[in-house]
Design a protein around this motif. Structure first.
Motif, PDB file in Angstrom:
ATOM      1  N   VAL A  95      25.351  39.693  38.079  1.00  0.00           N
ATOM      2  CA  VAL A  95      25.027  40.931  38.651  1.00  0.00           C
ATOM      3  C   VAL A  95      24.698  40.764  40.139  1.00  0.00           C
ATOM      4  N   MET A  96      25.246  41.026  41.030  1.00  0.00           N
ATOM      5  CA  MET A  96      25.109  40.980  42.449  1.00  0.00           C
ATOM      6  C   MET A  96      24.150  41.934  42.780  1.00  0.00           C
ATOM      7  N   HIS A  97      24.268  43.307  42.347  1.00  0.00           N
ATOM      8  CA  HIS A  97      23.610  44.356  42.699  1.00  0.00           C
ATOM      9  C   HIS A  97      23.409  45.381  41.697  1.00  0.00           C
ATOM     10  N   ALA A  98      22.144  45.533  41.034  1.00  0.00           N
ATOM     11  CA  ALA A  98      22.466  46.319  39.717  1.00  0.00           C
ATOM     12  C   ALA A  98      22.709  47.962  39.954  1.00  0.00           C
ATOM     13  N   GLU A  99      22.313  48.273  41.411  1.00  0.00           N
ATOM     14  CA  GLU A  99      22.495  49.890  41.465  1.00  0.00           C
ATOM     15  C   GLU A  99      23.881  50.133  41.707  1.00  0.00           C
ATOM     16  N   SER A 100      24.528  49.263  42.135  1.00  0.00           N
ATOM     17  CA  SER A 100      26.043  49.451  42.615  1.00  0.00           C
ATOM     18  C   SER A 100      26.818  48.872  41.484  1.00  0.00           C
ATOM     19  N   SER A 101      26.296  48.356  40.339  1.00  0.00           N
ATOM     20  CA  SER A 101      26.975  47.774  39.246  1.00  0.00           C
ATOM     21  C   SER A 101      27.970  46.775  39.684  1.00  0.00           C
ATOM     22  N   THR A 102      27.623  46.287  40.748  1.00  0.00           N
ATOM     23  CA  THR A 102      28.522  45.001  41.179  1.00  0.00           C
ATOM     24  C   THR A 102      28.539  43.791  40.669  1.00  0.00           C
ATOM     25  N   ILE A 103      29.351  43.310  39.819  1.00  0.00           N
ATOM     26  CA  ILE A 103      29.312  42.326  38.805  1.00  0.00           C
ATOM     27  C   ILE A 103      30.418  41.471  39.083  1.00  0.00           C
ATOM     28  N   LEU A 104      30.360  40.130  39.064  1.00  0.00           N
ATOM     29  CA  LEU A 104      31.347  39.145  39.280  1.00  0.00           C
ATOM     30  C   LEU A 104      31.359  38.213  37.999  1.00  0.00           C
ATOM     31  N   SER A 105      32.458  38.314  37.342  1.00  0.00           N
ATOM     32  CA  SER A 105      32.492  37.662  36.237  1.00  0.00           C
ATOM     33  C   SER A 105      33.345  36.254  36.429  1.00  0.00           C
ATOM     34  N   THR A 106      32.815  35.282  35.598  1.00  0.00           N
ATOM     35  CA  THR A 106      33.569  33.866  35.435  1.00  0.00           C
ATOM     36  C   THR A 106      34.283  33.667  34.200  1.00  0.00           C
ATOM     37  N   GLY A 107      34.414  34.823  33.569  1.00  0.00           N
ATOM     38  CA  GLY A 107      35.231  34.511  32.257  1.00  0.00           C
ATOM     39  C   GLY A 107      36.760  33.857  32.350  1.00  0.00           C
ATOM     40  N   PRO A 108      37.199  33.907  31.050  1.00  0.00           N
ATOM     41  CA  PRO A 108      38.549  33.336  30.799  1.00  0.00           C
ATOM     42  C   PRO A 108      39.814  34.058  31.622  1.00  0.00           C
ATOM     43  N   ASP A 109      39.413  35.353  31.952  1.00  0.00           N
ATOM     44  CA  ASP A 109      40.437  36.116  32.882  1.00  0.00           C
ATOM     45  C   ASP A 109      40.592  35.707  34.310  1.00  0.00           C
ATOM     46  N   HIS A 110      39.339  35.031  34.532  1.00  0.00           N
ATOM     47  CA  HIS A 110      39.363  34.612  36.010  1.00  0.00           C
ATOM     48  C   HIS A 110      39.426  33.046  36.060  1.00  0.00           C
ATOM     49  N   ARG A 111      40.804  32.751  36.460  1.00  0.00           N
ATOM     50  CA  ARG A 111      41.249  31.339  36.311  1.00  0.00           C
ATOM     51  C   ARG A 111      40.650  30.354  37.299  1.00  0.00           C
ATOM     52  N   CYS A 112      39.687  30.929  38.139  1.00  0.00           N
ATOM     53  CA  CYS A 112      39.147  29.855  39.178  1.00  0.00           C
ATOM     54  C   CYS A 112      37.877  29.231  38.738  1.00  0.00           C
ATOM     55  N   TYR A 113      37.558  29.675  37.372  1.00  0.00           N
ATOM     56  CA  TYR A 113      36.220  29.283  36.943  1.00  0.00           C
ATOM     57  C   TYR A 113      36.356  28.479  35.790  1.00  0.00           C
ATOM     58  N   LYS A 114      35.589  27.433  35.394  1.00  0.00           N
ATOM     59  CA  LYS A 114      35.815  26.736  34.195  1.00  0.00           C
ATOM     60  C   LYS A 114      34.668  27.547  33.463  1.00  0.00           C
ATOM     61  N   GLN A 115      35.109  27.778  31.943  1.00  0.00           N
ATOM     62  CA  GLN A 115      34.014  28.170  31.232  1.00  0.00           C
ATOM     63  C   GLN A 115      33.312  27.130  30.401  1.00  0.00           C
ATOM     64  N   GLY A 116      32.277  27.404  29.569  1.00  0.00           N
ATOM     65  CA  GLY A 116      31.852  26.394  28.673  1.00  0.00           C
ATOM     66  C   GLY A 116      32.382  26.590  27.046  1.00  0.00           C
ATOM     67  N   VAL A 117      33.005  25.458  26.641  1.00  0.00           N
ATOM     68  CA  VAL A 117      33.667  25.532  25.496  1.00  0.00           C
ATOM     69  C   VAL A 117      32.917  24.896  24.361  1.00  0.00           C
ATOM     70  N   LYS A 118      32.234  25.712  23.377  1.00  0.00           N
ATOM     71  CA  LYS A 118      31.447  25.039  22.283  1.00  0.00           C
ATOM     72  C   LYS A 118      32.341  24.878  21.041  1.00  0.00           C
ATOM     73  N   LEU A 119      32.837  23.910  20.698  1.00  0.00           N
ATOM     74  CA  LEU A 119      33.771  23.527  19.780  1.00  0.00           C
ATOM     75  C   LEU A 119      32.980  23.425  18.444  1.00  0.00           C
ATOM     76  N   LEU A 120      33.744  23.829  17.423  1.00  0.00           N
ATOM     77  CA  LEU A 120      32.994  23.897  15.892  1.00  0.00           C
ATOM     78  C   LEU A 120      32.866  22.327  15.427  1.00  0.00           C
ATOM     79  N   SER A 121      32.246  21.940  14.493  1.00  0.00           N
ATOM     80  CA  SER A 121      32.543  20.500  14.093  1.00  0.00           C
ATOM     81  C   SER A 121      33.679  20.597  13.065  1.00  0.00           C
ATOM     82  N   LYS A 122      33.958  22.023  12.607  1.00  0.00           N
ATOM     83  CA  LYS A 122      35.035  22.097  11.530  1.00  0.00           C
ATOM     84  C   LYS A 122      35.491  23.458  11.743  1.00  0.00           C
ATOM     85  N   PRO A 123      36.702  23.681  11.923  1.00  0.00           N
ATOM     86  CA  PRO A 123      37.530  25.087  12.013  1.00  0.00           C
ATOM     87  C   PRO A 123      37.295  25.903  10.808  1.00  0.00           C
ATOM     88  N   VAL A 124      36.991  27.009  10.978  1.00  0.00           N
ATOM     89  CA  VAL A 124      36.789  28.068  10.091  1.00  0.00           C
ATOM     90  C   VAL A 124      37.729  29.547  10.176  1.00  0.00           C
TER      91      VAL A 124
END
Length: 624
Positions: A559-588
């Motif tokens: 959240v760069m500026h709360a009042e103007s709601s300026t938010i920069l996401s680093t999620g999967p839709d933004h391919r220039c950033y790595k996400q953290g991937v928490k893998l399960l010990s067993k699939p469910v």
């Protein structure tokens, strides 16, 4: 172990002199210990001599009883040469092998293809992308087009993930051939004339390699992208690409960026030059009958070499506009503010100087240091600010005192956050920004403004079968028991229920088959307006898709500026950033509430805790 088994097979016993000794070398002590465990488990510790040395440290008469008849090796990376294949083979042929040895593999051949792709273009052409932003910031001014650039090298990438965004502008062509059965040269060069199959702009060369494992040419392995057809006949160039349908993480394709791109017409001939040294390959493209486009090269000492993803971020108009909007709001009404840029953001440094002609800026630049200072001197004139208003420290913020600020309190703290060298790390390791802000607490004004002001940890449950399999426990491999390695490797799969799966930094878009199984949800908030403190978050979400859950993608929205709601996401839709991937010990197996089978889970409860003392984020979950 396969070599030892082959030499001791019944067929080998029929051949005089077939029985022999297998010597294996390894220079990494933990792997030596693990190898010996595997050998003992398979009752082969008496049949194989393991040497705690690099291969180029071995000597006949000391480590080896005689020159070896057969060489078996796998020292290959996605580019082929990066793990030292050539010098290792040279030493082996000069010192360790008989005159005409047998080798597995027998030969490796590299191939390439000219491609057009806007995504690949954005990863390297900052000058032309920046010219479209029109925000007054010039990271690469005219005449200094390459002062900030991605390193000219091959980048490994899962090109199948962007196959729909790639236009093929040529047929595949053969580049180099490396024979393992003879001594390779340290340097090689090849020149080709490539005919364009359609008009377009060459943004990159996609390359891969094909291994011929045996001398007869019956066993092949390829790292080619899936758009290359599976062969039925290996005699012709066009058919030398064995299918590589299975996603794998150890080898990918490689991408070489063509600076500025190269416009071509259908059927036009392009002169393609390739050069290899002992550890890497480089390419150069020229027009056959036209003047070659080129950039001005700046003084080398000023060059700032960044990752392709960071180049793409800096050229992204939406990202730049968000930064511009947020900083304009923060600077509004501020007279002669003292701004501290705590990370390695040259963009925010220039932007602050550009937006406020009365501001004094201290840029910490903890990673780029003196290079950052020289870079700022080089671009100051093009950005209409004086270095009198800018000071580069080149050290960590805990060293910042009132003496550094001329006894002034800091009015504004800025960060993207971006720390040079942190690109391959987990997203929450950029919470270093919060730590840096905390270190400055004693020199902050009472009404200090901080950008970003908040971080939001976001998550999404996902189906990631390819990535999960790549980290799965290994057991029987070609008839050999490898299960003793799983505890050391921290694998998924056949491990105790209480064990946790690994957490990896990874580009979700390159994970092979992927599917989101829940809505994106907020897990935790980090308040940068206050000093660093422990954080905890807990939430319960319903699955909105039926499938197999392999883990969670985690990232931070800034959240760069709360009042103007300026938010920069680093999620999967933004391919220039790595996400953290928490893998399960067993699939469910999961399903939608009301439509699930009795074996499926319909919701998940996730909790996360952040420990500021070590910067670790612990994520726990339970299905219901």
């Amino acid at each position: 172990m396969m070599a030892a088994r082959a030499m001791n097979s019944s067929d080998a016993n029929k051949c005089p002199g077939a029985m022999g000794i297998v010597s294996a070398c390894e220079s990494y002590l933990p792997m030596i210990k693990l190898s010996r465990k595997v050998l003992r488990t398979n009752c082969m510790d008496k049949k194989i001599h393991i040497l705690y040395k690099r291969s180029d440290e071995l000597k006949v008469g000391a480590d080896l009883a005689s020159h070896a008849d057969i060489l078996v090796s796998e020292i290959l990376d996605s580019e082929l040469l990066g793990e030292g294949l050539i010098p290792s083979l040279q030493h082996a042929h000069d010192n360790l092998l008989v005159k005409s040895p047998q080798t597995v593999p027998y030969r490796a051949t590299t191939y390439g293809q000219l491609v057009e792709s806007n995504f690949l273009w954005k990863l390297h052409d900052l000058f032309n992308n920046e010219s479209e932003a029109m925000d007054g910031v010039h990271l690469v001014p005219t005449g200094l087009e390459t002062i900030m650039h991605a390193k000219p090298q091959q980048y490994s990438m899962h090109c199948d993930a962007i196959a729909k965004e790639i236009r093929l502008l040529s047929e595949p062509f053969k580049i180099f051939e490396f024979d393992f059965w003879k001594r390779p040269e340290s340097r090689g060069e090849t020149g080709l004339h490539i005919k364009a199959t359609m008009a377009g702009k060459v943004h990159a060369v996609v390359s891969w390699w094909v291994l011929q494992l045996d001398s007869e040419g019956t066993v092949f392995y390829s790292t080619s992208p899936r758009w290359i057809s599976t062969p039925a006949n290996h005699d012709k160039l066009q058919t030398q690409f064995p299918g590589s349908e299975d996603w794998c993480d150890h080898w990918k394709q490689c991408v070489w960026f063509v600076p500025g791109g190269m416009s071509i017409s259908k059927d036009e001939q392009i002169h393609f030059q390739a050069v290899h040294n002992e550890t890497s390959v480089s390419y150069n493209l020229k027009y056959d009958n036209r003047r070659t486009e080129h950039y001005t090269t700046p003084v080398e000492m000023c060059e700032l070499v960044l990752s392709p993803e960071r180049i793409a971020v800096y050229g992204d108009r939406k990202w730049r506009y968000a930064m511009l909007t947020a900083l304009q709001n923060i600077l509004q009404g501020k007279v002669n503010p003292l701004c501290v840029v705590v990370d390695d953001s040259v963009f925010l440094t220039i932007l602050a100087a550009h937006l406020s002609s009365t501001s004094h800026i201290i840029s910490v630049f903890p990673g780029i240091k003196e290079i950052g200072a020289r870079y700022m001197h080089a671009v100051a004139g093009a950005n209409n600010f004086s270095m009198d208003r800018l000071e580069v420290l080149g050290r960590r913020t805990q060293c910042l005192t009132m003496d550094d600020t001329n006894q002034r309190k800091v009015d504004i703290i800025l960060g993207e956050p971006f720390y040079y060298g942190n690109e391959g790390m987990l997203p929450w390791q950029n919470l270093r920004f919060w730590k840096e802000r905390t270190m400055l607490h004693s020199v902050l004004s009472d009404d200090v403004l901080i950008m970003p002001c908040k971080g939001i940890l976001k998550a999404c449950a996902m189906s990631l079968p390819d990535l999960w399999r790549s980290r799965c426990c290994i057991n029987n491999i070609e008839g050999f028991d490898h299960s003793v390695v799983n505890e050391t490797f921290g694998a998924c799969g056949d491990i105790p229920a209480s064990s946790e799966g690994p957490c990896l930094p990874y580009f979700i878009w390159q994970c092979g088959e992927i599917e989101e199984l829940t809505e994106v949800f907020k897990l935790m908030e980090f308040d940068f307006l206050k000093p660093m403190s422990p954080c905890f978050g807990k939430t319960k979400v319903e699955f909105n898709q039926t499938g197999i859950c392999h883990g969670f993608a985690l990232w931070i929205d800034w959240v760069m500026h709360a009042e103007s709601s300026t938010i920069l996401s680093t999620g999967p839709d933004h391919r220039c950033y790595k996400q953290g991937v928490k893998l399960l010990s067993k699939p469910v197996a999961v399903g939608i509430n009301g439509l699930r089978s009795i074996l499926e889970c319909h919701s998940i409860e996730i909790e996360a805790s952040f420990n500021p003392s070590n910067g670790e984020l612990v994520v726990k979950h339970s299905f219901s």
